[in-house]
Design a protein around this motif. Structure first.
Motif, mmCIF file in Angstrom:
data_model
loop_
_atom_site.group_PDB
_atom_site.id
_atom_site.type_symbol
_atom_site.label_atom_id
_atom_site.label_comp_id
_atom_site.label_asym_id
_atom_site.label_seq_id
_atom_site.Cartn_x
_atom_site.Cartn_y
_atom_site.Cartn_z
ATOM 1 N N MET A 1 0.797 -1.212 -0.073
ATOM 2 C CA MET A 1 -0.023 0.098 0.057
ATOM 3 C C MET A 1 0.875 1.303 0.178
ATOM 4 O O MET A 1 2.111 1.341 0.199
ATOM 5 N N CYS A 2 0.231 2.312 -0.204
ATOM 6 C CA CYS A 2 1.043 3.655 -0.477
ATOM 7 C C CYS A 2 1.493 3.954 1.095
ATOM 8 O O CYS A 2 1.016 3.533 2.023
ATOM 9 N N MET A 3 2.616 4.762 1.147
ATOM 10 C CA MET A 3 3.343 5.288 2.341
ATOM 11 C C MET A 3 2.438 6.331 2.823
ATOM 12 O O MET A 3 2.753 6.763 4.000
ATOM 13 N N ARG B 1 5.102 -0.566 2.302
ATOM 14 C CA ARG B 1 4.419 0.752 2.223
ATOM 15 C C ARG B 1 5.435 1.567 1.403
ATOM 16 O O ARG B 1 6.627 1.749 1.599
ATOM 17 N N ILE C 1 3.338 -6.012 5.691
ATOM 18 C CA ILE C 1 2.885 -4.644 4.809
ATOM 19 C C ILE C 1 4.098 -3.954 4.308
ATOM 20 O O ILE C 1 5.172 -3.554 5.093
ATOM 21 N N GLY D 1 1.946 2.725 -3.626
ATOM 22 C CA GLY D 1 1.647 1.489 -3.656
ATOM 23 C C GLY D 1 2.455 0.635 -4.779
ATOM 24 O O GLY D 1 2.114 -0.440 -4.912
#
Length: 182
Positions: free
Chosen positions: A49-51, A68, A66, A72
């Protein structure tokens, strides 16, 4: 962005059939539907996923690896993905993007980026500009949903036996949305 591809999940009946009895179903139940957390001794899935600091998943401890990254984007992270699959024995990958992503139209942010590195990190302007121009093309995305679909396709070709699912995090309601794929 084509919002017609997004399917909001507010009830267990909304979850796509292909995700039933998978870690994706559990992820959606935990995050969107507030299901009580189960206990996990090892991760069930990998989340890419995006940071972005505006997103936080509601999931139990030990449920997920996860990664990040900006947008993403999991390019250049294949070894970490392979580790989670080979040694972590995850069963699925959820690729989660979101609306209002800073990696969309990144080139338009060049001046602010350079200025920020000069003022905040003490870089020389030329050094900051070269840094931006070296990396921005690798990380810029044009459209959040299209990127999720193309990145999912790329990862499916590399990890053929894995369930790889693009999901969309809506910052307006903090829910995960499923994406209708062709």
């Amino acid at each position: 962005m084509d919002n017609s591809l997004l399917i909001k999940v507010t009830d267990v009946k909304d979850i796509f059939e292909q995700y039933i009895n998978t870690p994706i179903e559990q992820l959606i139940k935990y995050h969107n539907l507030g299901y009580p957390f189960d206990n996990y001794n090892k991760a069930q899935l990998l989340v890419g996923m995006c940071m972005d600091n505006r997103k936080q998943l509601n999931i139990p401890n030990n449920f997920s690896y996860i990664l990040r990254t900006g947008g993403g984007n999991l390019r250049y992270n294949e070894f970490k993905i392979s580790y989670a699959i080979a040694l972590g024995e995850v069963k699925a990958i959820a690729l989660i993007g979101h609306n209002n992503c800073g990696m969309v139209n990144l080139m338009s942010k060049k001046d602010r980026f350079v200025k920020g590195l000069v003022e905040n990190a003490g870089w020389e302007e030329k050094q900051a500009e070269e840094h931006f121009m070296s990396f921005a093309p690798m990380f810029e995305i044009e459209n959040e949903i299209e990127f999720l679909l193309s990145e999912s396709k790329r990862l499916r070709e590399k990890y053929r036996n894995m369930l790889i699912v693009p999901l969309f995090y809506n910052l307006d309601d903090n829910l995960l949305y499923q994406i209708k794929e062709n």
